[in-house]
Design a protein around this motif. Structure first.
Motif, PDB file in Angstrom:
ATOM      1  N   HIS A  70       0.882  -1.074  -0.095  1.00  0.00           N
ATOM      2  CA  HIS A  70       0.010   0.187  -0.010  1.00  0.00           C
ATOM      3  C   HIS A  70       0.834   1.357  -0.078  1.00  0.00           C
ATOM      4  N   TRP A  71       2.108   1.133   0.619  1.00  0.00           N
ATOM      5  CA  TRP A  71       2.758   2.356   0.744  1.00  0.00           C
ATOM      6  C   TRP A  71       3.337   2.514  -0.755  1.00  0.00           C
ATOM      7  N   PHE A  74       0.840   4.058  -3.281  1.00  0.00           N
ATOM      8  CA  PHE A  74       0.676   5.443  -2.596  1.00  0.00           C
ATOM      9  C   PHE A  74       1.840   6.355  -2.928  1.00  0.00           C
ATOM     10  N   ALA A  78       1.679   9.027  -5.970  1.00  0.00           N
ATOM     11  CA  ALA A  78       2.156  10.388  -5.441  1.00  0.00           C
ATOM     12  C   ALA A  78       3.315  11.010  -6.514  1.00  0.00           C
ATOM     13  N   THR A 124       1.864  -0.757  -9.639  1.00  0.00           N
ATOM     14  CA  THR A 124       0.972  -0.318  -8.513  1.00  0.00           C
ATOM     15  C   THR A 124      -0.156  -1.440  -8.621  1.00  0.00           C
ATOM     16  N   GLY A 177      -3.935   7.552  -4.790  1.00  0.00           N
ATOM     17  CA  GLY A 177      -2.782   7.148  -3.861  1.00  0.00           C
ATOM     18  C   GLY A 177      -3.364   7.217  -2.383  1.00  0.00           C
ATOM     19  N   VAL A 178      -3.762   8.370  -1.997  1.00  0.00           N
ATOM     20  CA  VAL A 178      -4.157   8.764  -0.719  1.00  0.00           C
ATOM     21  C   VAL A 178      -5.388   7.703  -0.220  1.00  0.00           C
ATOM     22  N   LYS A 179      -6.253   7.475  -1.200  1.00  0.00           N
ATOM     23  CA  LYS A 179      -7.452   6.620  -0.839  1.00  0.00           C
ATOM     24  C   LYS A 179      -6.879   5.143  -0.633  1.00  0.00           C
ATOM     25  N   LEU A 181      -4.131   4.291   0.329  1.00  0.00           N
ATOM     26  CA  LEU A 181      -3.282   4.160   1.697  1.00  0.00           C
ATOM     27  C   LEU A 181      -4.412   3.986   2.896  1.00  0.00           C
TER      28      LEU A 181
END
Length: 187
Positions: A70-71, A74, A78, A124, A177-179, A181
């Protein structure tokens, strides 16, 4: 991954191709459907193949980084989104000469350059549930349509939409990406 987030990713990675196609249209003396199809097809093909290559690479390393996938997702989104924002806000000098001819070598270089982001998206996608085939087809078709529209709009309207398209694409990728994470950390 469901259709809507995948479509947003496709729109995000297509923004570079749209912006470049817009400038190609801007430099056409007259709109040529065949040229617009060649430009759109080239961008669409590259944007479809690169995530597939990225997915293949990502699946080869998935077992080693499952704990932090997940990182990674993200970070890549990002990074790609941030790069798009950086390019949108930095000054670009337009040195292309108006012509009704397609420089195939230059077109291939531009298609490759704009699809590098899609390679990272493919990596990803290796960590996310869903069909890579569906993703590749959607990204390729979305890019094809947007690049064709970019050539058409560029010929008709001019440069107004290139920068906003890059900004929107960058913001969309960062938000996805934020979602990812947040979903992983709270789920």
């Amino acid at each position: 991954m469901t259709f809507w987030p995948l479509l947003l990713i496709a729109l995000g990675v297509s923004a570079d191709a749209f912006a470049v196609a817009l400038t190609k249209g801007l430099h056409m003396r007259r709109f040529n459907v065949r040229h617009a199809l060649v430009i759109a097809g080239t961008f669409g093909l590259f944007q479809a193949v690169m995530p597939l290559i990225g997915w293949f690479l990502g699946t080869q390393f998935a077992r080693y980084i499952t704990e932090v996938d997940h990182w990674v997702a993200f970070g890549l989104l990002a990074l790609v989104g941030g790069k798009m924002l950086w390019e949108a806000f930095s000054s670009h000098e337009d040195t292309e000469v108006d012509s009704d001819r397609i420089d195939v070598r230059r077109l291939l270089i531009l298609a490759l350059a704009t699809s590098i982001d899609a390679l990272a998206i493919g990596i990803t996608l290796a960590f996310l549930p869903g069909s890579i085939l569906e993703a590749v087809v959607l990204i390729g078709l979305t890019t094809f349509v947007l690049a064709f529209l970019g050539v058409f709009i560029g010929r008709r309207v001019g440069q107004r939409f290139g920068r906003p398209a890059e900004i929107a694409g960058g913001v969309i990728l960062i938000l996805i990406g934020v979602k990812i994470l947040i979903d992983h950390l709270t789920g």
